[in-house]
Design an enzyme around this catalytic site. Sequence first.
Site, PDB file in Angstrom:
ATOM      1  N   GLY A   1       0.820  -1.215   0.000  1.00  0.00           N
ATOM      2  CA  GLY A   1       0.000   0.000   0.000  1.00  0.00           C
ATOM      3  C   GLY A   1       0.849   1.258   0.000  1.00  0.00           C
ATOM      4  N   ALA A   2       1.906   1.259  -0.821  1.00  0.00           N
ATOM      5  CA  ALA A   2       2.849   2.393  -0.814  1.00  0.00           C
ATOM      6  C   ALA A   2       2.517   3.427  -1.895  1.00  0.00           C
ATOM      7  CB  ALA A   2       4.274   1.892  -0.984  1.00  0.00           C
TER       8      ALA A   2
ATOM      9  N   GLY B   1      18.330   9.590  -5.536  1.00  0.00           N
ATOM     10  CA  GLY B   1      19.463   8.662  -5.609  1.00  0.00           C
ATOM     11  C   GLY B   1      19.183   7.301  -5.013  1.00  0.00           C
TER      12      GLY B   1
ATOM     13  N   SER C   1      -4.828  -0.075  13.618  1.00  0.00           N
ATOM     14  CA  SER C   1      -5.693   1.119  13.666  1.00  0.00           C
ATOM     15  C   SER C   1      -6.251   1.271  15.070  1.00  0.00           C
ATOM     16  CB  SER C   1      -6.855   0.970  12.686  1.00  0.00           C
ATOM     17  OG  SER C   1      -7.801   2.003  12.889  1.00  0.00           O
TER      18      SER C   1
ATOM     19  N   TYR D   1     -13.748  -4.059   9.281  1.00  0.00           N
ATOM     20  CA  TYR D   1     -12.416  -3.429   9.244  1.00  0.00           C
ATOM     21  C   TYR D   1     -11.810  -3.417  10.651  1.00  0.00           C
ATOM     22  CZ  TYR D   1      -9.154   0.595   8.921  1.00  0.00           C
ATOM     23  OH  TYR D   1      -8.068   1.424   8.987  1.00  0.00           O
ATOM     24  N   ALA D   2     -12.604  -2.986  11.639  1.00  0.00           N
ATOM     25  CA  ALA D   2     -12.096  -2.919  13.018  1.00  0.00           C
ATOM     26  C   ALA D   2     -11.740  -4.308  13.522  1.00  0.00           C
ATOM     27  CB  ALA D   2     -13.138  -2.267  13.922  1.00  0.00           C
TER      28      ALA D   2
ATOM     29  N   ALA E   1     -10.792  -6.855  11.686  1.00  0.00           N
ATOM     30  CA  ALA E   1      -9.553  -7.256  11.006  1.00  0.00           C
ATOM     31  C   ALA E   1      -8.345  -6.597  11.666  1.00  0.00           C
ATOM     32  CB  ALA E   1      -9.617  -6.878   9.526  1.00  0.00           C
ATOM     33  N   LYS E   2      -8.460  -5.307  11.987  1.00  0.00           N
ATOM     34  CA  LYS E   2      -7.331  -4.606  12.610  1.00  0.00           C
ATOM     35  C   LYS E   2      -7.060  -5.155  14.014  1.00  0.00           C
ATOM     36  CE  LYS E   2      -6.200  -1.587   9.351  1.00  0.00           C
ATOM     37  NZ  LYS E   2      -4.917  -1.670   8.649  1.00  0.00           N
TER      38      LYS E   2
HETATM   39  N1  LIG Z   1      -5.725   7.374   7.579  1.00  0.00           N
HETATM   40  C1  LIG Z   1      -6.072   6.994   8.793  1.00  0.00           C
HETATM   41  O1  LIG Z   1      -6.653   7.769   9.578  1.00  0.00           O
HETATM   42  C2  LIG Z   1      -5.770   5.595   9.256  1.00  0.00           C
HETATM   43  C3  LIG Z   1      -6.064   5.280  10.597  1.00  0.00           C
HETATM   44  C4  LIG Z   1      -5.775   4.015  11.052  1.00  0.00           C
HETATM   45  C5  LIG Z   1      -5.210   3.079  10.216  1.00  0.00           C
HETATM   46  N2  LIG Z   1      -4.948   3.410   8.912  1.00  0.00           N
HETATM   47  C6  LIG Z   1      -4.353   2.376   8.082  1.00  0.00           C
HETATM   48  O2  LIG Z   1      -3.228   2.901   7.410  1.00  0.00           O
HETATM   49  C7  LIG Z   1      -3.009   2.148   6.219  1.00  0.00           C
HETATM   50  C8  LIG Z   1      -2.783   3.091   5.053  1.00  0.00           C
HETATM   51  O3  LIG Z   1      -3.973   3.819   4.810  1.00  0.00           O
HETATM   52  P1  LIG Z   1      -3.996   5.351   4.359  1.00  0.00           P
HETATM   53  O4  LIG Z   1      -4.712   6.099   5.392  1.00  0.00           O
HETATM   54  O5  LIG Z   1      -2.631   5.767   3.960  1.00  0.00           O
HETATM   55  O6  LIG Z   1      -4.973   5.300   3.107  1.00  0.00           O
HETATM   56  P2  LIG Z   1      -4.730   5.263   1.534  1.00  0.00           P
HETATM   57  O7  LIG Z   1      -3.948   6.460   1.114  1.00  0.00           O
HETATM   58  O8  LIG Z   1      -6.079   5.047   0.958  1.00  0.00           O
HETATM   59  O9  LIG Z   1      -3.817   3.976   1.290  1.00  0.00           O
HETATM   60  C9  LIG Z   1      -4.333   2.679   1.247  1.00  0.00           C
HETATM   61  C10 LIG Z   1      -3.340   1.782   0.549  1.00  0.00           C
HETATM   62  O10 LIG Z   1      -3.865   0.435   0.561  1.00  0.00           O
HETATM   63  C11 LIG Z   1      -3.814  -0.073  -0.772  1.00  0.00           C
HETATM   64  N3  LIG Z   1      -4.931  -0.971  -1.074  1.00  0.00           N
HETATM   65  C12 LIG Z   1      -6.258  -0.675  -1.036  1.00  0.00           C
HETATM   66  N4  LIG Z   1      -6.973  -1.722  -1.528  1.00  0.00           N
HETATM   67  C13 LIG Z   1      -6.072  -2.676  -1.872  1.00  0.00           C
HETATM   68  C14 LIG Z   1      -6.167  -3.966  -2.435  1.00  0.00           C
HETATM   69  N5  LIG Z   1      -7.354  -4.506  -2.788  1.00  0.00           N
HETATM   70  N6  LIG Z   1      -5.038  -4.675  -2.636  1.00  0.00           N
HETATM   71  C15 LIG Z   1      -3.832  -4.151  -2.319  1.00  0.00           C
HETATM   72  N7  LIG Z   1      -3.662  -2.928  -1.793  1.00  0.00           N
HETATM   73  C16 LIG Z   1      -4.763  -2.195  -1.580  1.00  0.00           C
HETATM   74  C17 LIG Z   1      -3.953   1.136  -1.673  1.00  0.00           C
HETATM   75  O11 LIG Z   1      -3.396   0.803  -2.955  1.00  0.00           O
HETATM   76  P3  LIG Z   1      -4.011   1.386  -4.346  1.00  0.00           P
HETATM   77  O12 LIG Z   1      -4.508   2.767  -4.047  1.00  0.00           O
HETATM   78  O13 LIG Z   1      -2.844   1.326  -5.277  1.00  0.00           O
HETATM   79  O14 LIG Z   1      -5.120   0.460  -4.752  1.00  0.00           O
HETATM   80  C18 LIG Z   1      -3.154   2.190  -0.924  1.00  0.00           C
HETATM   81  O15 LIG Z   1      -1.796   2.131  -1.277  1.00  0.00           O
HETATM   82  C19 LIG Z   1      -4.217   1.227   6.058  1.00  0.00           C
HETATM   83  O16 LIG Z   1      -3.923  -0.062   6.525  1.00  0.00           O
HETATM   84  C20 LIG Z   1      -5.244   1.875   6.957  1.00  0.00           C
HETATM   85  O17 LIG Z   1      -6.175   0.928   7.429  1.00  0.00           O
HETATM   86  C21 LIG Z   1      -5.216   4.644   8.412  1.00  0.00           C
END
Ligand SMILES: NC(=O)c1ccc[n+]([C@@H]2O[C@H](COP(=O)([O-])OP(=O)(O)OC[C@H]3O[C@@H](n4cnc5c(N)ncnc54)[C@H](OP(=O)(O)O)[C@@H]3O)[C@@H](O)[C@H]2O)c1
Length: 255
Positions: free
Chosen positions: A16-17, A58, A147, A161-162, A164-165
């Site tokens: 998810g980068a 680099g 999360s 989702y919760a 799973a986390k």
């Molecule tokens: N933002 C928050 O407040 C928050 C809070 C708690 C936890 N998190 C966790 O932080 C992590 C990153 O989330 P983010 O907030 O940075 O959101 P984000 O920008 O939406 O990033 C989500 C990433 O997950 C990838 N992803 C989604 N569906 C996928 C799939 N079917 N297969 C493979 N990869 C997939 C996306 O890839 P593509 O876009 O290339 O599909 C994207 O790179 C997640 O695990 C999220 O649950 C976020």
Amino acid sequence: MPTKDEFKGMTTLVTGASSGIGAAIALGLASCGARVLVHYNSNLDGAREVACQIQARGGEAELFPGDLSCADGVCKFTEKIQALGRPVDILVNNAGTLLRRARILEVSGELWDDVITLNLKSAFFISQTVVPGMMERGQGCIVNISSLAAMMGGGIGASVYATAKGGLSTLTKAFAREFAPHGIRINAVSPGTIDTNYHRRFNTKEGLESVRVATPAGRIGTSSEVADVVLFLCSDAARFVHGQVVEVNGGYWLA
Ligand SMILES: NC(=O)c1ccc[n+]([C@@H]2O[C@H](COP(=O)([O-])OP(=O)(O)OC[C@H]3O[C@@H](n4cnc5c(N)ncnc54)[C@H](OP(=O)(O)O)[C@@H]3O)[C@@H](O)[C@H]2O)c1
């Protein structure tokens, strides 16, 4: 914090980068010398941008696609890791999302499977794939992105989702206990509300404002503030930290 060359010569995989927290982690690891496998699913442009930024400074980056929301996708992805021909030194299981909001009585078996596979099953089996190589070398590091929802049950429509986390936080401890004797450290970072695409898709301005008001730090977080904690956990400074879930939420939840 890690030194400039702390991860030099290491291969790191960040799932998810292509945006948000994962992109910040990939950039941070690269800035400390790591070669980064930039995983993405649908956002090729985002992943390319991250890889270009790393290369422009680099560093070394390689795109690494895969859908982690289905069993077949996870299986193909782990086969690709095995076919890499080089070990993964640092793995960050960051890919995840809630896919769509659904109240508990509306959750279908299909949604359950997809959300659990993306946020939990994929992390288990990707970790299982890289651990043998780490055991051979007697070192390695895994960080799972959990999360705050794991502790609080998630907002309305985010129950799977919760769940799973919650599982991800628990598997962090199980892996840590089993592999610490082999020199492998497994920890998790549990973000609160962080300004990423996640909230642009699943939250409202009012929802974000109510979190901001209830947060002692007076604001929501940034991706780099989560990445900094991940980098610390990957660094030698955290050499005695095993099986911890580090909360990064501006004091929103003080347990
Ligand atoms: N933002 C928050 O407040 C928050 C809070 C708690 C936890 N998190 C966790 O932080 C992590 C990153 O989330 P983010 O907030 O940075 O959101 P984000 O920008 O939406 O990033 C989500 C990433 O997950 C990838 N992803 C989604 N569906 C996928 C799939 N079917 N297969 C493979 N990869 C997939 C996306 O890839 P593509 O876009 O290339 O599909 C994207 O790179 C997640 O695990 C999220 O649950 C976020």
